[in-house]
Write a protein that holds these residues in place. Structure first.
Motif, mmCIF file in Angstrom:
data_model
loop_
_atom_site.group_PDB
_atom_site.id
_atom_site.type_symbol
_atom_site.label_atom_id
_atom_site.label_comp_id
_atom_site.label_asym_id
_atom_site.label_seq_id
_atom_site.Cartn_x
_atom_site.Cartn_y
_atom_site.Cartn_z
ATOM 1 N N ALA B 330 50.968 55.349 54.761
ATOM 2 C CA ALA B 330 51.843 56.562 54.384
ATOM 3 C C ALA B 330 52.643 56.188 53.015
ATOM 4 C CB ALA B 330 52.609 57.106 55.510
ATOM 5 N N LEU B 331 53.412 55.076 52.926
ATOM 6 C CA LEU B 331 54.213 55.013 51.871
ATOM 7 C C LEU B 331 53.465 54.945 50.657
ATOM 8 C CD1 LEU B 331 56.667 52.171 53.263
ATOM 9 C CD2 LEU B 331 57.015 54.661 53.165
ATOM 10 N N VAL B 332 52.446 54.092 50.328
ATOM 11 C CA VAL B 332 51.855 54.294 49.085
ATOM 12 C C VAL B 332 51.425 55.426 48.381
ATOM 13 C CG1 VAL B 332 49.945 53.298 47.729
ATOM 14 C CG2 VAL B 332 51.096 51.734 49.402
ATOM 15 N N PRO B 333 50.749 56.111 49.294
ATOM 16 C CA PRO B 333 50.264 57.690 48.686
ATOM 17 C C PRO B 333 51.519 58.494 48.380
ATOM 18 C CG PRO B 333 49.079 57.321 50.710
ATOM 19 C CD PRO B 333 49.722 56.053 50.440
ATOM 20 N N GLY B 334 52.472 58.326 49.598
ATOM 21 C CA GLY B 334 53.655 59.104 49.486
ATOM 22 C C GLY B 334 54.283 59.011 48.224
ATOM 23 N N SER B 335 54.576 57.558 48.016
ATOM 24 C CA SER B 335 55.420 57.325 46.583
ATOM 25 C C SER B 335 54.577 58.102 45.442
ATOM 26 C CB SER B 335 55.445 55.918 46.554
ATOM 27 O OG SER B 335 54.340 55.265 46.196
ATOM 28 N N MET B 336 53.260 57.878 45.410
ATOM 29 C CA MET B 336 52.709 58.491 44.105
ATOM 30 C C MET B 336 52.740 59.728 44.132
ATOM 31 S SD MET B 336 50.921 55.708 42.703
ATOM 32 C CE MET B 336 49.768 56.626 41.643
ATOM 33 N N LEU B 337 52.772 60.743 45.321
ATOM 34 C CA LEU B 337 52.918 62.054 45.183
ATOM 35 C C LEU B 337 54.291 62.405 44.935
ATOM 36 C CD1 LEU B 337 51.121 62.493 49.007
ATOM 37 C CD2 LEU B 337 50.468 63.698 46.749
ATOM 38 N N LEU B 338 55.252 61.632 45.551
ATOM 39 C CA LEU B 338 56.710 61.908 44.944
ATOM 40 C C LEU B 338 56.984 61.862 43.667
ATOM 41 C CD1 LEU B 338 59.348 62.703 46.479
ATOM 42 C CD2 LEU B 338 59.765 60.259 46.960
ATOM 43 N N MET B 339 56.489 60.744 42.845
ATOM 44 C CA MET B 339 56.715 60.453 41.581
ATOM 45 C C MET B 339 56.191 61.764 40.720
ATOM 46 S SD MET B 339 55.549 57.065 39.677
ATOM 47 C CE MET B 339 54.199 57.443 39.999
ATOM 48 N N SER B 340 54.932 61.869 41.125
ATOM 49 C CA SER B 340 54.159 62.947 40.160
ATOM 50 C C SER B 340 54.550 64.320 40.351
ATOM 51 C CB SER B 340 52.607 63.209 40.664
ATOM 52 O OG SER B 340 51.835 61.847 40.983
ATOM 53 N N ALA B 341 55.208 64.687 41.497
ATOM 54 C CA ALA B 341 55.913 65.761 41.623
ATOM 55 C C ALA B 341 57.106 65.865 40.833
ATOM 56 C CB ALA B 341 56.214 66.209 43.014
ATOM 57 N N CYS B 342 57.833 64.777 40.793
ATOM 58 C CA CYS B 342 59.043 64.618 40.263
ATOM 59 C C CYS B 342 58.909 64.651 38.660
ATOM 60 C CB CYS B 342 60.138 63.597 40.567
ATOM 61 S SG CYS B 342 60.675 63.761 42.214
ATOM 62 N N THR B 343 57.946 63.949 38.389
ATOM 63 C CA THR B 343 57.440 63.876 36.855
ATOM 64 C C THR B 343 57.242 65.206 36.141
ATOM 65 O OG1 THR B 343 56.690 61.590 36.984
ATOM 66 C CG2 THR B 343 56.144 62.748 34.963
ATOM 67 N N ILE B 344 56.500 65.903 36.845
ATOM 68 C CA ILE B 344 55.877 67.409 36.504
ATOM 69 C C ILE B 344 57.106 68.394 36.552
ATOM 70 C CG2 ILE B 344 54.702 69.370 37.337
ATOM 71 C CD1 ILE B 344 52.337 67.058 38.570
ATOM 72 N N LEU B 345 57.967 68.301 37.356
ATOM 73 C CA LEU B 345 59.089 69.240 37.654
ATOM 74 C C LEU B 345 60.030 68.917 36.301
ATOM 75 C CD1 LEU B 345 59.727 69.414 41.293
ATOM 76 C CD2 LEU B 345 58.943 71.178 39.876
ATOM 77 N N SER B 346 60.325 67.643 36.003
ATOM 78 C CA SER B 346 61.015 67.400 35.147
ATOM 79 C C SER B 346 60.469 67.649 33.706
ATOM 80 C CB SER B 346 61.551 65.970 35.184
ATOM 81 O OG SER B 346 62.390 65.630 33.951
ATOM 82 N N ASN B 347 59.362 67.021 33.409
ATOM 83 C CA ASN B 347 58.887 67.081 32.285
ATOM 84 C C ASN B 347 57.954 68.172 31.834
ATOM 85 O OD1 ASN B 347 57.821 65.005 30.054
ATOM 86 N ND2 ASN B 347 55.892 65.528 30.592
ATOM 87 N N ASN B 348 57.224 68.862 32.781
ATOM 88 C CA ASN B 348 56.554 70.023 32.480
ATOM 89 C C ASN B 348 57.170 71.314 32.857
ATOM 90 O OD1 ASN B 348 54.696 67.639 33.392
ATOM 91 N ND2 ASN B 348 53.811 68.645 31.343
#
Lengths: 69, 482
Positions: B330-348
């Protein structure tokens, strides 16, 4: 022309196209019901086919003298 | 202290330590944080991408489907394999463009390729909309697996909080490097546990694979083949095709391909990854063995079949190890999901709405969003009711709608305009929503058609609408310059 790259469509055609015909329990192969064996065999074949394409791509790029990074 | 507590506690601590060590004195610019400075070799990209296949869903759900549904579960083995074959051609093209334009997210790709900020924002909304329910699902899975494996000694809610805190700390500190390091540990553990359970249970308890399957076939006729109606061959093939197309459209999977050092990484992985899929066979074996060992589970409880069978066959130590592995899945994909979403919200999203935001500020905002979004997801895990279920049902179909616009943007000469891409995605998403909310199926839409049609996955309708609109709108007007 990289004609051999068309080999990559074989897994989709073989694995999925064969489903209606492979949808049976017997004969068991390697202990697996036939449907599961069919799918697992295509998983292995997919790897082999992609390996072949990779090898041919490498050979071709090497021969051209400009290997892609 | 019980064995389960000990093992699960240890894996929490190891995950956190690995996640923090992964940073190793690097200055965490957005490019380092989101895409690892584009320096990952075959092994890291392999485990990152594999991290997205072996999620809690595959671990518990794969065995649960084998237990509850039988042969239809085999579709999980097929779609990944076909997606890997496709990746040989798709990912190098995506990577080359992303590398040349220093992209950090999936939304960047669409925005840059079609030169349209509006498209970038639409793709961002789609991405975050698909990520949040998926992240919540990972947290729910984490809660279930930890509480079950510890026999309730760690309540699900406590596990969700602990998991989220670990996630936030290592995502903020190390970004994608933290995910990659934890993924190494996770894959080693999963591999050992899945192969062990999937071999030991059939061989030891039933005298071999064929013996187990014969017994299953006698006890549950029809379980090991696809039914003539419902989840039939037509359902199977259409579902595999749709999910294979959607496979790399998940924002975190798409984004993790940016981490590669060069194109050859993807080609090598396309050869290796199908073989790695075979681990799923052992997950199925475990589910099938459980059906003979611990029959009678129904509804959502089928997802616990793996844990129940483990507990019955081995007792607390092995159950604890499964719990620890489940936590990491749960932690590995969870961290990827969390990071992608935050990158998108901030950058895009933020940086586009507030022009002139500096790169350092974009990176800072992305990290600041991590605990905020994690908290939102934790609350949704506890409170999310029907809405969440609907969003989850839509998830895969939602991301798959990005496929036509992506593939049409990769040709040498432009095939469709930005308006076509935008209209197609919007039309596809609206169709997905309408179909999901009304609970439509092919048989409800076309009641008098033969089963070969009515059993097809209804996602095909949305895909057809999407492609039609993309081409119809995309062929008129000025083509985007590339």
């Amino acid at each position: 022309m990289r004609w051999y790259r068309w080999l990559a469509v074989l897994p989709a055609i073989g694995m999925l196209g064969g489903i209606p015909f492979a949808n049976r329990v017997t004969p068991y192969v390697l202990g697996l019901p036939f449907l599961l064996f069919w799918i697992a065999a295509w998983v292995v074949l997919t790897s082999a086919i992609m390996g072949l394409i990779y090898a041919l791509d490498q050979a071709r790029e090497h021969a051209a003298g400009s290997p892609t990074p | 202290m019980s064995p389960a507590l000990l093992l699960i506690g240890a894996s929490f601590i190891v995950a956190l330590t690995l996640g923090l060590c992964a940073r190793r004195g690097r200055a965490m610019t957005l490019e380092q944080w989101s895409v690892g400075g584009r320096g990952f070799g075959t092994a890291f990209v392999f485990v990152l991408m594999a991290g997205e296949i072996y999620t809690t869903f595959t671990f518990l759900g794969g065995s649960g489907w084998a237990y509850g549904k039988g042969a239809p579960a085999f579709y999980i083995l097929c779609y990944g394999t076909l997606a890997y074959g496709m990746s040989y051609f798709l990912l190098p093209a995506v990577w080359r463009y992303a590398n040349a334009h220093a992209l950090v997210s999936q939304a960047d790709f669409f925005e840059c390729k079609y030169e349209s900020q509006a498209l970038g924002i639409v793709v961002s909304v789609v991405s975050v909309g698909a990520i949040v329910p998926y992240l919540v699902l990972q947290l729910k899975g984490l809660g279930i697996i930890v509480s079950e494996a510890s026999n309730g000694a760690i309540p699900a809610a406590a596990a969700v909080w602990m998991g989220s805190v670990v996630l936030v700390i290592y995502v903020v500190a190390s970004g994608v490097r933290g995910s990659a390091w934890t993924a190494m540990l996770k894959d080693a553990l999963i591999l050992i546990i899945a192969v062990f359970l999937g071999t030991y249970l059939p061989v030891h308890l039933h005298g071999g694979f064929q013996a187990m399957f014969s017994r299953l076939d006698a006890a549950h006729p029809g379980l090991l083949t696809l039914p003539a109606r419902g989840m039939s061959s037509a359902w199977f093939i259409s579902t595999v095709v749709l999910t294979a197309l959607g496979f790399y459209m998940w924002p975190h999977t798409f984004g993790s391909c940016y981490t590669a050092r060069n194109e050859r990484v993807f080609r090598r992985n396309a050869v290796l990854m199908p073989l790695y899929q075979l681990v799923l066979l052992f997950v199925f074996f475990t589910g099938f063995a459980a059906l003979l060992e611990v029959p009678g589970l129904s509804g959502a409880a089928v997802d616990l079949s793996l844990l129940r069978a483990t507990e019955r066959a081995f007792g607390p130590w092995v159950l604890g190890a499964v719990g620890a592995a489940g936590l990491l899945t749960a932690l590995v994909p969870g961290s990827m999901l969390l990071m992608s979403a935050c990158t998108i919200l901030s950058n895009n999203v933020y940086a586009k709405l507030v022009p002139g935001t500096s790169d350092a500020r974009v990176a800072w905002i992305a990290k600041a969003l991590v605990p905020v979004l994690a908290l939102v997801c934790v609350l949704l895990t506890f409170r999310g009711g029907e809405t969440l279920v609907v969003l989850l049902l839509m998830g895969y179909n939602v991301v798959t709608q990005l496929f036509p616009a992506l593939i049409l943007s990769l040709t040498r000469a432009p095939l469709v305009t930005r308006h076509g891409a935008l209209a197609g995605i919007v039309a596809g998403e609206l169709t997905v929503m309408a179909l999901t909310l009304t609970g439509a199926t092919m048989s409800s839409l076309f009641p008098s058609w033969p089963p070969a049609i009515t059993d097809l996955n209804v996602g095909l309708v949305a895909m057809a609408v999407n492609v039609t609109v993309t081409l119809a709108v995309g062929r008129v007007g000025k083509f985007a310059t590339r």
